[in-house]
Design a protein around this motif. Structure first.
Motif, PDB file in Angstrom:
ATOM      1  N   MET A  28       8.646   0.462  -7.857  1.00 43.95           N
ATOM      2  CA  MET A  28       9.168   1.252  -6.567  1.00 43.95           C
ATOM      3  C   MET A  28       9.753  -0.040  -5.509  1.00 43.95           C
ATOM      4  O   MET A  28      10.962   0.156  -5.050  1.00 43.95           O
ATOM      5  CB  MET A  28       8.076   1.953  -5.786  1.00 43.95           C
ATOM      6  CG  MET A  28       7.885   3.106  -6.443  1.00 43.95           C
ATOM      7  SD  MET A  28       6.483   3.915  -5.541  1.00 43.95           S
ATOM      8  CE  MET A  28       5.864   5.270  -6.622  1.00 43.95           C
ATOM      9  N   GLU A  29       8.876  -1.258  -5.650  1.00 42.36           N
ATOM     10  CA  GLU A  29       9.342  -2.222  -4.665  1.00 42.36           C
ATOM     11  C   GLU A  29      10.726  -3.003  -5.289  1.00 42.36           C
ATOM     12  O   GLU A  29      11.544  -3.479  -4.282  1.00 42.36           O
ATOM     13  CB  GLU A  29       8.515  -3.247  -4.605  1.00 42.36           C
ATOM     14  CG  GLU A  29       7.199  -2.926  -3.978  1.00 42.36           C
ATOM     15  CD  GLU A  29       6.038  -3.894  -3.528  1.00 42.36           C
ATOM     16  OE1 GLU A  29       5.243  -3.557  -2.616  1.00 42.36           O
ATOM     17  OE2 GLU A  29       6.057  -4.945  -4.501  1.00 42.36           O
ATOM     18  N   CYS A  68      12.196  -3.480  -1.165  1.00 44.34           N
ATOM     19  CA  CYS A  68      11.236  -3.541   0.044  1.00 44.34           C
ATOM     20  C   CYS A  68       9.777  -3.591  -0.388  1.00 44.34           C
ATOM     21  O   CYS A  68       9.609  -3.131  -1.413  1.00 44.34           O
ATOM     22  CB  CYS A  68      11.714  -2.325   1.293  1.00 44.34           C
ATOM     23  SG  CYS A  68      11.075  -0.804   0.674  1.00 44.34           S
ATOM     24  N   PHE A 106      13.483   0.097  -4.630  1.00 37.60           N
ATOM     25  CA  PHE A 106      13.783   0.182  -3.263  1.00 37.60           C
ATOM     26  C   PHE A 106      13.984  -0.939  -2.587  1.00 37.60           C
ATOM     27  O   PHE A 106      14.510  -0.955  -1.251  1.00 37.60           O
ATOM     28  CB  PHE A 106      12.843   1.018  -2.494  1.00 37.60           C
ATOM     29  CG  PHE A 106      12.604   2.651  -3.198  1.00 37.60           C
ATOM     30  CD1 PHE A 106      13.822   3.337  -3.129  1.00 37.60           C
ATOM     31  CD2 PHE A 106      11.554   2.829  -3.630  1.00 37.60           C
ATOM     32  CE1 PHE A 106      13.596   4.669  -3.479  1.00 37.60           C
ATOM     33  CE2 PHE A 106      11.406   4.092  -4.141  1.00 37.60           C
ATOM     34  CZ  PHE A 106      12.250   5.090  -4.179  1.00 37.60           C
ATOM     35  N   VAL A 136       6.302  -1.845  -0.537  1.00 38.96           N
ATOM     36  CA  VAL A 136       5.690  -0.469  -0.663  1.00 38.96           C
ATOM     37  C   VAL A 136       4.348  -0.313  -0.525  1.00 38.96           C
ATOM     38  O   VAL A 136       3.699  -1.273  -1.230  1.00 38.96           O
ATOM     39  CB  VAL A 136       6.398   0.138  -1.944  1.00 38.96           C
ATOM     40  CG1 VAL A 136       5.569   1.593  -2.201  1.00 38.96           C
ATOM     41  CG2 VAL A 136       7.647   0.373  -1.942  1.00 38.96           C
ATOM     42  N   LEU A 163       7.659   0.706   3.235  1.00 36.36           N
ATOM     43  CA  LEU A 163       7.886   1.880   2.847  1.00 36.36           C
ATOM     44  C   LEU A 163       6.415   2.459   2.489  1.00 36.36           C
ATOM     45  O   LEU A 163       5.907   2.315   1.543  1.00 36.36           O
ATOM     46  CB  LEU A 163       8.762   1.828   1.582  1.00 36.36           C
ATOM     47  CG  LEU A 163       9.226   3.538   1.203  1.00 36.36           C
ATOM     48  CD1 LEU A 163       9.903   4.105   2.283  1.00 36.36           C
ATOM     49  CD2 LEU A 163      10.281   3.286   0.040  1.00 36.36           C
ATOM     50  N   GLU A 170      15.184  10.122  -3.369  1.00 39.88           N
ATOM     51  CA  GLU A 170      14.374   8.992  -3.291  1.00 39.88           C
ATOM     52  C   GLU A 170      13.067   9.423  -3.784  1.00 39.88           C
ATOM     53  O   GLU A 170      12.197   8.723  -4.552  1.00 39.88           O
ATOM     54  CB  GLU A 170      14.412   8.140  -2.036  1.00 39.88           C
ATOM     55  CG  GLU A 170      15.726   7.411  -1.994  1.00 39.88           C
ATOM     56  CD  GLU A 170      15.680   6.608  -0.798  1.00 39.88           C
ATOM     57  OE1 GLU A 170      14.781   6.801   0.138  1.00 39.88           O
ATOM     58  OE2 GLU A 170      16.536   5.676  -0.570  1.00 39.88           O
ATOM     59  N   GLN A 191       9.727   5.111   6.114  1.00 33.88           N
ATOM     60  CA  GLN A 191       9.758   3.339   6.355  1.00 33.88           C
ATOM     61  C   GLN A 191       9.358   3.066   7.853  1.00 33.88           C
ATOM     62  O   GLN A 191       9.787   3.603   8.829  1.00 33.88           O
ATOM     63  CB  GLN A 191      11.202   3.140   6.149  1.00 33.88           C
ATOM     64  CG  GLN A 191      11.533   1.594   5.771  1.00 33.88           C
ATOM     65  CD  GLN A 191      12.459   1.507   4.655  1.00 33.88           C
ATOM     66  OE1 GLN A 191      13.396   2.228   4.593  1.00 33.88           O
ATOM     67  NE2 GLN A 191      12.327   0.255   4.202  1.00 33.88           N
ATOM     68  N   ALA A 218      10.704   7.980  -6.572  1.00 35.50           N
ATOM     69  CA  ALA A 218       9.363   7.587  -6.506  1.00 35.50           C
ATOM     70  C   ALA A 218       8.108   8.337  -7.557  1.00 35.50           C
ATOM     71  O   ALA A 218       7.363   7.757  -8.315  1.00 35.50           O
ATOM     72  CB  ALA A 218       9.036   7.622  -5.241  1.00 35.50           C
TER      73      ALA A 218
END
Length: 302
Positions: free
Chosen positions: A264-265, A270, A268, A272, A228, A189, A222, A193
């Motif tokens: 990224m959001e 979620c 992943f 960030v 995150l 991960e 997280q 990123a």
């Protein structure tokens, strides 16, 4: 009839900027490889996995073949050579608007010597005006290799992707699947990123500056509420480059970070919180110690 698990390890090769990463992302249905219109965007071998029913295709997306000028460049070219060796098949991606170059000839010589089945994907057919030119290119390539299949595609528009997948599945052999059905990539991960941030450097910065940058994720944790936290350091080679990356009043760095955070959001799934810093490491692309710290195997620079 018994259910059989079939698989194939396929190396994606080709010149820089022909669309290798775009094709991989299209096939997988997810963006795991960064894509820009600048050559040499991909620096390392990126593995992607597609599992559909009994078939599992394990792809290795390699850096574009080019004449290396730095230790990093040597690493990139060597990774292409090593990826072809031992693969069950190769996917050669070429640009429908470009003539055959020494790069393609060299890659096909290596593929022919190792007797690896090869599928030719002729990309960017959406911008070819005369179909007769496409047929001429297919004929010229067919004289260099006995391809398993030749598939005209457009990674940008998604044309020809199902046909390409069908042809690649024909390279599969019995022997089981090597990854769980929901596996998408072997990239950690943190690396995903870092690549998403580096993509924005390539998109928003001009000329040679983005190629002289590296991204290291210093922290990735997280919170209990699901947010995150990601701390990233962007390394560049000169103080003048640092100023350009940061921009007036931090405007450029804010723009780059904001767009990277959005990606990224999405990936992943979620919220960030991305914090970025810029540091100078002069001539890092030729310094084995720094290359190793940035995640490259220094033994490959010889």
């Amino acid at each position: 009839m018994d259910y059989k698990e079939l698989s194939a390890f396929i190396t994606i090769v080709g010149r820089p900027n022909v669309g290798k990463s775009s094709i991989l992302n299209r096939i997988l249905g997810e963006k795991i490889a960064i894509v820009t219109n600048k050559p040499q965007t991909t620096r390392t071998r990126i593995m992607g996995v597609l599992t559909e029913g009994e078939y599992q295709l394990v792809f290795t997306d390699t850096p574009g073949m080019h004449k290396p000028r730095t230790a990093l460049g040597k690493y990139m070219v060597k990774s292409v050579t090593e990826s072809v060796s031992g693969a069950d098949g190769a996917l050669l991606v070429v640009d429908a608007t470009e003539e055959i170059s020494d790069t393609e000839r060299s890659l096909l010589e290596r593929i022919n010597a190792q007797k690896i089945p090869c599928v030719l994907a002729i990309n960017k057919i959406d911008i070819v005006k005369e179909k007769s030119e496409l047929m001429k290119l297919i004929l010229e390539y067919s004289q260099l290799c006995d391809f398993s299949a030749v598939v005209p595609v457009s990674a940008k528009k998604g044309e020809g992707m199902e046909e390409l997948k069908d042809e690649l599945k024909k390279l599969c052999q019995e022997g089981g699947h090597f990854f769980d059905a929901d596996t998408l990539t072997d990239q950690p991960e943190r690396q995903l990123a870092a690549e998403q941030l580096r993509e924005k450097l390539l998109l928003f910065l001009d000329k040679e500056i983005p190629h002289g940058t590296a991204v290291v994720i210093e922290k990735m944790k997280q919170r209990e509420n699901g947010t995150l936290d990601i701390d990233a350091t962007i390394y560049c080679e000169r103080d003048s480059h640092k100023g350009i990356i940061i921009g007036k009043g931090g405007s450029m760095l804010k723009k780059i970070s904001s767009k990277a955070r959005e990606d990224m959001e999405s990936f992943f799934e979620c919220k960030v919180n991305l914090q970025t810093w810029v540091k100078v490491k002069e001539d890092w692309r030729n310094r084995d110690g720094l290359l190793k710290n940035f995640g490259f195997d220094s033994s490959d620079f010889e």
